[in-house]
Motif scaffolding. Structure first.
Motif, PDB file in Angstrom:
ATOM      1  N   ALA A  31       0.831  -1.207   0.000  1.00 11.34           N
ATOM      2  CA  ALA A  31       0.000   0.000   0.000  1.00 11.34           C
ATOM      3  C   ALA A  31       0.865   1.257   0.000  1.00 11.34           C
ATOM      4  O   ALA A  31       0.578   2.235  -0.712  1.00 11.34           O
ATOM      5  CB  ALA A  31      -0.930   0.000   1.207  1.00 11.34           C
ATOM      6  N   GLU A  32       1.952   1.257   0.794  1.00  9.11           N
ATOM      7  CA  GLU A  32       2.853   2.409   0.819  1.00  9.11           C
ATOM      8  C   GLU A  32       3.523   2.618  -0.535  1.00  9.11           C
ATOM      9  O   GLU A  32       3.673   3.747  -1.009  1.00  9.11           O
ATOM     10  CB  GLU A  32       3.913   2.225   1.905  1.00  9.11           C
ATOM     11  CG  GLU A  32       3.425   2.509   3.303  1.00  9.11           C
ATOM     12  CD  GLU A  32       3.020   3.948   3.497  1.00  9.11           C
ATOM     13  OE1 GLU A  32       3.870   4.851   3.335  1.00  9.11           O
ATOM     14  OE2 GLU A  32       1.840   4.190   3.812  1.00  9.11           O
ATOM     15  N   ALA A  33       3.946   1.514  -1.155  1.00 16.38           N
ATOM     16  CA  ALA A  33       4.607   1.625  -2.459  1.00 16.38           C
ATOM     17  C   ALA A  33       3.651   2.167  -3.516  1.00 16.38           C
ATOM     18  O   ALA A  33       4.012   3.061  -4.298  1.00 16.38           O
ATOM     19  CB  ALA A  33       5.154   0.261  -2.887  1.00 16.38           C
ATOM     20  N   ILE A  34       2.429   1.652  -3.538  1.00 17.66           N
ATOM     21  CA  ILE A  34       1.446   2.121  -4.521  1.00 17.66           C
ATOM     22  C   ILE A  34       1.095   3.585  -4.274  1.00 17.66           C
ATOM     23  O   ILE A  34       1.012   4.403  -5.200  1.00 17.66           O
ATOM     24  CB  ILE A  34       0.174   1.253  -4.481  1.00 17.66           C
ATOM     25  CG1 ILE A  34       0.500  -0.176  -4.921  1.00 17.66           C
ATOM     26  CG2 ILE A  34      -0.913   1.853  -5.368  1.00 17.66           C
ATOM     27  CD1 ILE A  34      -0.671  -1.135  -4.787  1.00 17.66           C
ATOM     28  N   MET A  50       3.926   5.772  -5.370  1.00 19.43           N
ATOM     29  CA  MET A  50       3.983   5.758  -6.832  1.00 19.43           C
ATOM     30  C   MET A  50       2.963   6.729  -7.418  1.00 19.43           C
ATOM     31  O   MET A  50       3.278   7.517  -8.318  1.00 19.43           O
ATOM     32  CB  MET A  50       3.699   4.349  -7.355  1.00 19.43           C
ATOM     33  CG  MET A  50       3.655   4.238  -8.873  1.00 19.43           C
ATOM     34  SD  MET A  50       2.916   2.696  -9.422  1.00 19.43           S
ATOM     35  CE  MET A  50       1.190   2.988  -8.997  1.00 19.43           C
ATOM     36  N   LEU A  51       1.749   6.709  -6.892  1.00 22.34           N
ATOM     37  CA  LEU A  51       0.717   7.616  -7.382  1.00 22.34           C
ATOM     38  C   LEU A  51       1.077   9.070  -7.085  1.00 22.34           C
ATOM     39  O   LEU A  51       0.816   9.964  -7.903  1.00 22.34           O
ATOM     40  CB  LEU A  51      -0.629   7.256  -6.746  1.00 22.34           C
ATOM     41  CG  LEU A  51      -1.223   5.905  -7.160  1.00 22.34           C
ATOM     42  CD1 LEU A  51      -2.467   5.589  -6.333  1.00 22.34           C
ATOM     43  CD2 LEU A  51      -1.559   5.896  -8.642  1.00 22.34           C
ATOM     44  N   LEU A  52       1.672   9.307  -5.918  1.00 21.22           N
ATOM     45  CA  LEU A  52       2.082  10.667  -5.563  1.00 21.22           C
ATOM     46  C   LEU A  52       3.069  11.224  -6.588  1.00 21.22           C
ATOM     47  O   LEU A  52       2.925  12.358  -7.056  1.00 21.22           O
ATOM     48  CB  LEU A  52       2.718  10.663  -4.171  1.00 21.22           C
ATOM     49  CG  LEU A  52       3.415  11.960  -3.742  1.00 21.22           C
ATOM     50  CD1 LEU A  52       2.401  13.073  -3.564  1.00 21.22           C
ATOM     51  CD2 LEU A  52       4.235  11.756  -2.491  1.00 21.22           C
ATOM     52  N   VAL A  53       4.067  10.417  -6.937  1.00 18.59           N
ATOM     53  CA  VAL A  53       5.071  10.875  -7.905  1.00 18.59           C
ATOM     54  C   VAL A  53       4.475  10.976  -9.298  1.00 18.59           C
ATOM     55  O   VAL A  53       4.708  11.957 -10.024  1.00 18.59           O
ATOM     56  CB  VAL A  53       6.293   9.930  -7.891  1.00 18.59           C
ATOM     57  CG1 VAL A  53       7.254  10.278  -9.031  1.00 18.59           C
ATOM     58  CG2 VAL A  53       7.011  10.019  -6.545  1.00 18.59           C
ATOM     59  N   LEU A  54       3.698   9.983  -9.688  1.00 19.86           N
ATOM     60  CA  LEU A  54       3.129   9.968 -11.035  1.00 19.86           C
ATOM     61  C   LEU A  54       2.254  11.189 -11.294  1.00 19.86           C
ATOM     62  O   LEU A  54       2.397  11.865 -12.321  1.00 19.86           O
ATOM     63  CB  LEU A  54       2.331   8.686 -11.244  1.00 19.86           C
ATOM     64  CG  LEU A  54       1.551   8.566 -12.557  1.00 19.86           C
ATOM     65  CD1 LEU A  54       2.479   8.687 -13.759  1.00 19.86           C
ATOM     66  CD2 LEU A  54       0.769   7.257 -12.598  1.00 19.86           C
ATOM     67  N   PHE A  55       1.342  11.482 -10.371  1.00 14.88           N
ATOM     68  CA  PHE A  55       0.397  12.576 -10.603  1.00 14.88           C
ATOM     69  C   PHE A  55       0.827  13.898  -9.956  1.00 14.88           C
ATOM     70  O   PHE A  55       0.222  14.935 -10.229  1.00 14.88           O
ATOM     71  CB  PHE A  55      -0.991  12.173 -10.107  1.00 14.88           C
ATOM     72  CG  PHE A  55      -1.603  11.069 -10.920  1.00 14.88           C
ATOM     73  CD1 PHE A  55      -2.136  11.323 -12.165  1.00 14.88           C
ATOM     74  CD2 PHE A  55      -1.596   9.766 -10.449  1.00 14.88           C
ATOM     75  CE1 PHE A  55      -2.677  10.307 -12.936  1.00 14.88           C
ATOM     76  CE2 PHE A  55      -2.139   8.729 -11.211  1.00 14.88           C
ATOM     77  CZ  PHE A  55      -2.680   9.004 -12.455  1.00 14.88           C
ATOM     78  N   VAL A  73      10.896   2.714  -3.365  1.00 14.91           N
ATOM     79  CA  VAL A  73      10.600   1.859  -4.526  1.00 14.91           C
ATOM     80  C   VAL A  73       9.380   2.392  -5.267  1.00 14.91           C
ATOM     81  O   VAL A  73       9.362   2.471  -6.507  1.00 14.91           O
ATOM     82  CB  VAL A  73      10.382   0.400  -4.084  1.00 14.91           C
ATOM     83  CG1 VAL A  73       9.825  -0.441  -5.238  1.00 14.91           C
ATOM     84  CG2 VAL A  73      11.686  -0.210  -3.579  1.00 14.91           C
ATOM     85  N   GLY A  74       8.349   2.772  -4.524  1.00 15.72           N
ATOM     86  CA  GLY A  74       7.148   3.320  -5.149  1.00 15.72           C
ATOM     87  C   GLY A  74       7.430   4.615  -5.883  1.00 15.72           C
ATOM     88  O   GLY A  74       6.908   4.857  -6.981  1.00 15.72           O
ATOM     89  N   ALA A  75       8.282   5.470  -5.296  1.00 19.71           N
ATOM     90  CA  ALA A  75       8.627   6.737  -5.947  1.00 19.71           C
ATOM     91  C   ALA A  75       9.368   6.497  -7.258  1.00 19.71           C
ATOM     92  O   ALA A  75       9.125   7.184  -8.267  1.00 19.71           O
ATOM     93  CB  ALA A  75       9.482   7.586  -5.010  1.00 19.71           C
ATOM     94  N   PHE A  76      10.272   5.518  -7.267  1.00 19.56           N
ATOM     95  CA  PHE A  76      11.002   5.186  -8.492  1.00 19.56           C
ATOM     96  C   PHE A  76      10.054   4.642  -9.557  1.00 19.56           C
ATOM     97  O   PHE A  76      10.150   4.999 -10.743  1.00 19.56           O
ATOM     98  CB  PHE A  76      12.094   4.170  -8.174  1.00 19.56           C
ATOM     99  CG  PHE A  76      12.881   3.716  -9.372  1.00 19.56           C
ATOM    100  CD1 PHE A  76      13.426   4.627 -10.267  1.00 19.56           C
ATOM    101  CD2 PHE A  76      13.069   2.368  -9.613  1.00 19.56           C
ATOM    102  CE1 PHE A  76      14.162   4.209 -11.370  1.00 19.56           C
ATOM    103  CE2 PHE A  76      13.791   1.937 -10.718  1.00 19.56           C
ATOM    104  CZ  PHE A  76      14.341   2.851 -11.601  1.00 19.56           C
ATOM    105  N   ALA A  77       9.109   3.806  -9.117  1.00 21.17           N
ATOM    106  CA  ALA A  77       8.116   3.281 -10.062  1.00 21.17           C
ATOM    107  C   ALA A  77       7.284   4.410 -10.657  1.00 21.17           C
ATOM    108  O   ALA A  77       6.961   4.398 -11.858  1.00 21.17           O
ATOM    109  CB  ALA A  77       7.210   2.270  -9.367  1.00 21.17           C
TER     110      ALA A  77
END
Length: 296
Positions: A11-14, A17-22, A97-101
C-alpha cells in the motif's frame, strides 16, 4: 500486525507511486504545455494536482498502511511513539521503490520529453543556498506534519476531513516553497525523479539531495514535538462496552418505566428523570477510529 506488514508495504509503495506519477508528473505536463516555462499559474495547477492525489491516497490506503507515503512522516511518527521503529526501514524502502516506479511511469507516458524536463525533479532556485533550502523544506514539512497531527492523529479531530486538509497543506506549502525549492517536503518524492532521470541519461542534482532529506526530517520531527507539547493530544481513550450484540442493554428501560410511573402518580414528581439523566443511563457507543494509520 507483523504478519500484515507485506500488505501495508505494498500500500505504501502504490501510494507513493501515485504521488510521484500525478504530482511530479504534473510538473512535466506543465512544462510541456508551457514550452519549458513554468509560471505561477502553472504552479497553482501543480499544487492542486498534489493536493488531490495526496487526499485520494489517504482515503484509499489510510486504513491499510497509514498512507505515510513520505519517509519524513514515518520517522516523525516513530519519534512521537506513534509508529514502531522496527518497521521504519521497511516503510522507507517501500516508499522509495514506489517513488522510483512513479518516475518510470512518467517516462513511459511522456517519453524522452520527461527526461529532458527532469521527470519533475526538485532543485534549488538560483540564489537559494543549501542552508536556506534545508530551512525552507523544514518549514514546509512542519506545516504538513502539524496538519497530520491535528487532523489525523489527534482523536479530537473531526471525522472525515483528514485527507483533504492534509492535501491542502501540501498545496499550501508548494504555493510558497515551489519557486524556491520545488516544495518537495518528501525525500521519496525527490528520490524517484532523481533516480529515473539519472537512469535515462539525464542530469539530476544529487548534490542537493541532502536538502530534501535533512529539511523534511527536521521539520517533521519538530512538528510532532511541538504539537505534543502545545496541543496536548488525547493519547488514550477508555474503551466503552458497546450495546446490542456486544452485551445486554442495561439502563435504557428504567428511565422510561419511571416516567410512566410518575405520570400515573406512583412515584413523586421529583424523581422524574431529566433528559441529561436519561442520556447518562443509556450511555454511548464504542470509540471512534481514525482512518490515516496508527492513531494511539
Amino acid at each position: 500486525m507483523v504478519g500484515d506488514l507485506p500488505r501495508r508495504l505494498v500500500a505504501e509503495a502504490i501510494g507513493t507511486m501515485l504521488l510521484v506519477l500525478f504530482g511530479a508528473g504534473s510538473v512535466v505536463a506543465a512544462l510541456v504545455m508551457g514550452n519549458n516555462r513554468l509560471d505561477y499559474a502553472a504552479l497553482g495547477i501543480i499544487s492542486l494536482s498534489f493536493a488531490i492525489v495526496v487526499a485520494l491516497v489517504i482515503y484509499a490506503f489510510g486504513t491499510t498502511s497509514g498512507a505515510h507515503i513520505n519517509p519524513a512522516v514515518t520517522i516523525a511518527l516513530a519519534a512521537g511513539r506513534r509508529f514502531p521503529w522496527a518497521e521504519v526501514p521497511f516503510y522507507i524502502v517501500a516508499q522509495l521503490v514506489g517513488a522510483f516506479a512513479g518516475g518510470l511511469l512518467i517516462v513511459a507516458g511522456f517519453g524522452r520529453r520527461a527526461v529532458t524536463q527532469g521527470v519533475g525533479l526538485t532543485a534549488l532556485a538560483p540564489g537559494v543556498s543549501y542552508g536556506q533550502g534545508i530551512l525552507l523544506e523544514a518549514m514546509g514539512t512542519f506545516l504538513l506534519l502539524l496538519t497530520i497531527m491535528a487532523m489525523a492523529v489527534d482523536r479530537r479531530a473531526p471525522s472525515g476531513w483528514a485527507g483533504w486538509m492534509i492535501g491542502l497543506a501540501v498545496a499550501c506549502e508548494i504555493f510558497v516553497l515551489g519557486p524556491l525549492t520545488g516544495g518537495s517536503v518528501n525525500p521519496a518524492r525527490t528520490f524517484g525523479p532523481y533516480l529515473t532521470t539519472s537512469l535515462f541519461g539525464g542530469s539530476a542534482p544529487w548534490a542537493l539531495y541532502g536538502v530534501y532529506v535533512a529539511g523534511p526530517i527536521i521539520g517533521a520531527v519538530l512538528a510532532v514535538v511541538v504539537y505534543d507539547l502545545v496541543a496536548r493530544p488525547v493519547r488514550e481513550v477508555p474503551e466503552m462496552v458497546e450495546q446490542g450484540t456486544a452485551g445486554e442493554i442495561v439502563g435504557a428501560r428504567e428511565p422510561q418505566r419511571e416516567m410512566a410511573e410518575a405520570a400515573q402518580g406512583d412515584i413523586p414528581a421529583a424523581r422524574q428523570p431529566h433528559d441529561e439523566e436519561i442520556r447518562d443511563r443509556v450511555g454511548h457507543g464504542g470509540r471512534r477510529r481514525w482512518h490515516l494509520g496508527h492513531r494511539r
